[in-house]
Scaffold this motif. Structure first.
Motif, PDB file in Angstrom:
ATOM      1  N   UNK A  64       0.809  -1.209   0.000  1.00  0.00           N
ATOM      2  CA  UNK A  64       0.000   0.000   0.000  1.00  0.00           C
ATOM      3  C   UNK A  64       0.837   1.250   0.000  1.00  0.00           C
ATOM      4  N   UNK A  65       0.418   2.215  -0.763  1.00  0.00           N
ATOM      5  CA  UNK A  65       1.010   3.528  -0.709  1.00  0.00           C
ATOM      6  C   UNK A  65       0.159   4.461   0.125  1.00  0.00           C
ATOM      7  N   UNK A  66      -0.903   3.921   0.728  1.00  0.00           N
ATOM      8  CA  UNK A  66      -1.675   4.697   1.667  1.00  0.00           C
ATOM      9  C   UNK A  66      -3.082   5.051   1.232  1.00  0.00           C
ATOM     10  N   UNK A  67      -3.483   4.717  -0.006  1.00  0.00           N
ATOM     11  CA  UNK A  67      -4.836   5.062  -0.436  1.00  0.00           C
ATOM     12  C   UNK A  67      -5.862   4.233   0.318  1.00  0.00           C
ATOM     13  N   UNK A  68      -7.042   4.783   0.531  1.00  0.00           N
ATOM     14  CA  UNK A  68      -8.077   4.050   1.243  1.00  0.00           C
ATOM     15  C   UNK A  68      -9.081   3.440   0.284  1.00  0.00           C
ATOM     16  N   UNK A  69      -9.106   3.907  -0.953  1.00  0.00           N
ATOM     17  CA  UNK A  69     -10.087   3.409  -1.908  1.00  0.00           C
ATOM     18  C   UNK A  69     -11.403   4.161  -1.819  1.00  0.00           C
ATOM     19  N   UNK A  70     -11.596   4.990  -0.790  1.00  0.00           N
ATOM     20  CA  UNK A  70     -12.851   5.729  -0.659  1.00  0.00           C
ATOM     21  C   UNK A  70     -12.741   7.059  -1.402  1.00  0.00           C
ATOM     22  N   UNK A  71     -13.846   7.520  -1.969  1.00  0.00           N
ATOM     23  CA  UNK A  71     -13.833   8.835  -2.620  1.00  0.00           C
ATOM     24  C   UNK A  71     -13.792   9.904  -1.546  1.00  0.00           C
ATOM     25  N   UNK A  72     -13.026  10.975  -1.782  1.00  0.00           N
ATOM     26  CA  UNK A  72     -12.943  12.040  -0.789  1.00  0.00           C
ATOM     27  C   UNK A  72     -14.323  12.623  -0.465  1.00  0.00           C
ATOM     28  N   UNK A  73     -15.229  12.646  -1.465  1.00  0.00           N
ATOM     29  CA  UNK A  73     -16.544  13.234  -1.225  1.00  0.00           C
ATOM     30  C   UNK A  73     -17.522  12.233  -0.598  1.00  0.00           C
ATOM     31  N   UNK A  74     -17.040  11.024  -0.318  1.00  0.00           N
ATOM     32  CA  UNK A  74     -17.896  10.027   0.320  1.00  0.00           C
ATOM     33  C   UNK A  74     -18.935   9.443  -0.605  1.00  0.00           C
ATOM     34  N   UNK A  75     -18.879   9.782  -1.907  1.00  0.00           N
ATOM     35  CA  UNK A  75     -19.888   9.294  -2.844  1.00  0.00           C
ATOM     36  C   UNK A  75     -19.582   7.902  -3.342  1.00  0.00           C
ATOM     37  N   UNK A  76     -20.280   7.519  -4.416  1.00  0.00           N
ATOM     38  CA  UNK A  76     -20.061   6.182  -4.975  1.00  0.00           C
ATOM     39  C   UNK A  76     -18.677   6.082  -5.588  1.00  0.00           C
ATOM     40  N   UNK A  77     -18.116   4.909  -5.497  1.00  0.00           N
ATOM     41  CA  UNK A  77     -16.791   4.701  -6.078  1.00  0.00           C
ATOM     42  C   UNK A  77     -16.918   4.181  -7.503  1.00  0.00           C
ATOM     43  N   UNK A  78     -16.071   4.732  -8.387  1.00  0.00           N
ATOM     44  CA  UNK A  78     -16.063   4.281  -9.775  1.00  0.00           C
ATOM     45  C   UNK A  78     -15.157   3.070  -9.935  1.00  0.00           C
ATOM     46  N   UNK A  79     -15.626   2.082 -10.683  1.00  0.00           N
ATOM     47  CA  UNK A  79     -14.873   0.839 -10.853  1.00  0.00           C
ATOM     48  C   UNK A  79     -14.580   0.610 -12.332  1.00  0.00           C
ATOM     49  N   UNK A  80     -13.322   0.274 -12.618  1.00  0.00           N
ATOM     50  CA  UNK A  80     -12.946  -0.209 -13.951  1.00  0.00           C
ATOM     51  C   UNK A  80     -12.676  -1.701 -13.846  1.00  0.00           C
ATOM     52  N   UNK A  81     -13.231  -2.486 -14.773  1.00  0.00           N
ATOM     53  CA  UNK A  81     -12.927  -3.923 -14.797  1.00  0.00           C
ATOM     54  C   UNK A  81     -12.140  -4.212 -16.064  1.00  0.00           C
ATOM     55  N   UNK A  82     -10.875  -4.565 -15.883  1.00  0.00           N
ATOM     56  CA  UNK A  82     -10.037  -4.977 -17.018  1.00  0.00           C
ATOM     57  C   UNK A  82     -10.194  -6.484 -17.160  1.00  0.00           C
ATOM     58  N   UNK A 119       4.186   3.264  -3.998  1.00  0.00           N
ATOM     59  CA  UNK A 119       4.796   4.237  -3.081  1.00  0.00           C
ATOM     60  C   UNK A 119       4.825   5.630  -3.715  1.00  0.00           C
ATOM     61  N   UNK A 120       5.112   5.676  -5.013  1.00  0.00           N
ATOM     62  CA  UNK A 120       5.181   6.977  -5.704  1.00  0.00           C
ATOM     63  C   UNK A 120       3.798   7.603  -5.866  1.00  0.00           C
ATOM     64  N   UNK A 121       2.841   6.777  -6.284  1.00  0.00           N
ATOM     65  CA  UNK A 121       1.553   7.345  -6.680  1.00  0.00           C
ATOM     66  C   UNK A 121       0.480   7.303  -5.610  1.00  0.00           C
ATOM     67  N   UNK A 122       0.708   6.539  -4.529  1.00  0.00           N
ATOM     68  CA  UNK A 122      -0.294   6.458  -3.464  1.00  0.00           C
ATOM     69  C   UNK A 122      -1.361   5.409  -3.713  1.00  0.00           C
ATOM     70  N   UNK A 123      -1.160   4.545  -4.711  1.00  0.00           N
ATOM     71  CA  UNK A 123      -2.122   3.461  -4.944  1.00  0.00           C
ATOM     72  C   UNK A 123      -1.899   2.312  -3.982  1.00  0.00           C
ATOM     73  N   UNK A 124      -2.778   1.335  -4.037  1.00  0.00           N
ATOM     74  CA  UNK A 124      -2.612   0.155  -3.183  1.00  0.00           C
ATOM     75  C   UNK A 124      -3.145  -1.072  -3.910  1.00  0.00           C
ATOM     76  N   UNK A 125      -2.561  -2.227  -3.554  1.00  0.00           N
ATOM     77  CA  UNK A 125      -3.050  -3.489  -4.098  1.00  0.00           C
ATOM     78  C   UNK A 125      -3.818  -4.214  -3.017  1.00  0.00           C
ATOM     79  N   UNK A 126      -5.025  -4.651  -3.343  1.00  0.00           N
ATOM     80  CA  UNK A 126      -5.767  -5.555  -2.461  1.00  0.00           C
ATOM     81  C   UNK A 126      -6.004  -6.837  -3.261  1.00  0.00           C
TER      82      UNK A 126
END
Ligand code: NDP
Length: 385
Positions: free
Chosen positions: A2-20, A141-148
């Motif tokens: 993890x680079x620290x992202x929580x996966x939640x939108x800052x505005x608390x709204x619905x989260x957008x999902x991309x499925x590759x 670490x650079x971009x703040x993303x995370x793998x789950x």
């Protein structure tokens, strides 16, 4: 990882999902899961390799803002085309979570780009971490993303770990169903056909991972994936055969206590958990667990002599550098040739071992050198078909 992202939108709204890879086994499972979670997530991007017909059905059902088709015909006007579609889908501003359900090293650039863009990556595409685990950690670490992880074993480990530091962990114990050939002797294994190998006893999956489960190359990929996800050395990651696929994996802590995660064999729960971690939500669609019905639960040692691909993969993980990428590429190529009827089941592990001997010591410090090792391993195996 993890680079620290929580996966939640800052505005608390619905989260957008991309499925590759929305048209595959995990991709379609993810859409079933998301169908029950429409209040929380919205599907904004879908991609497929060449199955335009199913992709069009999915577009009609979900009306995503973006659709990408990598190859083949039948694309609708407005669809994005080409291999770059994966990265473009994964880095969109309206995407918070990228479910990477691509099969093989083809998913690498999209995972790295998503992590670099601060996204949560719900990662089914374990080959990404095997080819380039260190690059993925650096991108996060650079971009703040995370793998789950989406893999049921790694989802189980994540759930068992809780907030514990890796220094409190003695061992990860990854369970393996043993695949369709768990009880086959060497003579019978030599006769194994494509249909035999695709006939998995407990899981219904895509063709490549089904073959990987039959050779146990899949478990090697998972050991390497666990090493990168949880930061443990290889001598503290073990594999045990558990034919019922009910105990999805275990964590032994330094005090000797062992925590396991159990559930019926279904990918819906690990897909959902990768979306909502660390929260849990109702309506997973997963049948309730009945311990009496699940009994008996049994465990056996791995038959390394019958399934040498597992040992090759773990050795490649220990060697580091480009060796895991060579292992992965040799395996991908050998599985493709086996599925085309141009290689026997036993040849898969043999060619992997030979490719590692020939190319396992290649440098693997950056994307270009890893891709060069990948290409060398594929060519090596193709030349021996
Ligand atoms: P499938 O073969 O069923 O699906 C693969 C998906 O990726 C399809 O949508 C396919 O498109 C797309 N795809 C394939 N190749 C490419 C490419 N070169 N570029 C872009 N898209 C591509 O695979 P699975 O769903 O079984 O597996 C996906 C990943 O998840 C693998 O890494 C696997 O190891 C892992 N996994 C799978 C599990 C399972 O239960 N299936 C369990 C745990 C992990 P198209 O349909 O058009 O060909």
């Amino acid at each position: 990882m993890s680079g620290g992202a929580t996966g939640a939108r800052p505005d608390g709204g619905m989260q957008g999902v991309a499925i590759l890879g929305s048209t595959g086994s995990i991709g379609t499972t993810a859409l079933r899961v998301l169908d029950r979670q429409r209040a929380r997530f919205r599907v904004v991007a879908l991609t497929a390799h060449e199955n335009a017909a199913l992709l069009a059905e999915q577009e009609d059902a979900w009306a995503p803002a973006y659709v990408g088709l990598v190859a083949g015909g039948g694309a609708r006007p407005g669809w994005d085309r080409g291999a770059g579609a994966l990265v473009r889908a994964a880095t969109r501003d309206d995407v918070d979570v990228v479910i990477n359900a691509i099969v093989g090293a083809a998913g690498l650039d999209a995972t790295l780009a998503a992590l670099e863009s601060g996204k949560r990556v719900a990662l089914a595409n374990k080959e990404t971490l095997v080819v380039a685990g260190e690059l993925a950690a650096a991108a996060a670490a650079r971009g703040g993303g995370e793998i789950v992880p989406v893999d049921s074993e790694h989802s189980a480990i994540l759930q068992c770990m809780g907030d514990h530091d890796p220094s409190e962990v003695q061992r990860l114990i990854i369970t393996a169903s043993g695949g369709p050939f768990r009880t086959w002797d060497a003579a019978r294994l030599a006769t194994a056909t494509r249909a035999d190998a695709l006939n998995h006893p407990t899981w219904s999956m895509g063709r490549k991972i089904s073959i990987d489960s039959a050779t146990l190359a899949n478990k090697a990929l998972e050991v390497i994936e666990a090493h990168f996800l949880f930061g443990l050395p290889y001598d503290r990651i073990e594999v045990v055969v558990h034919p019922q696929s009910v105990v999805h994996s275990m964590v032994e802590f330094v005090d000797g206590s062992v925590v396991a995660q159990l559930g019926v064999p279904s990918m819906e729960l690990p897909v959902l958990y990768a979306l909502t971690h660390p929260e849990r939500v109702a309506d997973s669609g997963v049948p309730r667990f009945d311990p009496v019905q699940a009994s008996p639960l049994t465990f056996e040692p791995v038959r390394h002599d019958a399934f040498p691909a597992l040992g090759h993969g773990i050795a490649a993980g220990r060697a580091g550098g480009a060796a895991p990428a060579v292992f992965n590429a040799a395996n991908e190529q050998a599985v493709a040739l086996f599925l085309e009827g141009r290689m026997t089941f036993g040849d898969i592990a043999t060619r992997i071992g030979e490719a590692l001997d020939a190319h396992g010591a290649m440098p693997g410090h950056d994307r270009a050198s890893l891709l060069a090792a990948d290409a060398a391993a594929r060519a090596f195996v193709r030349e021996r078909a």
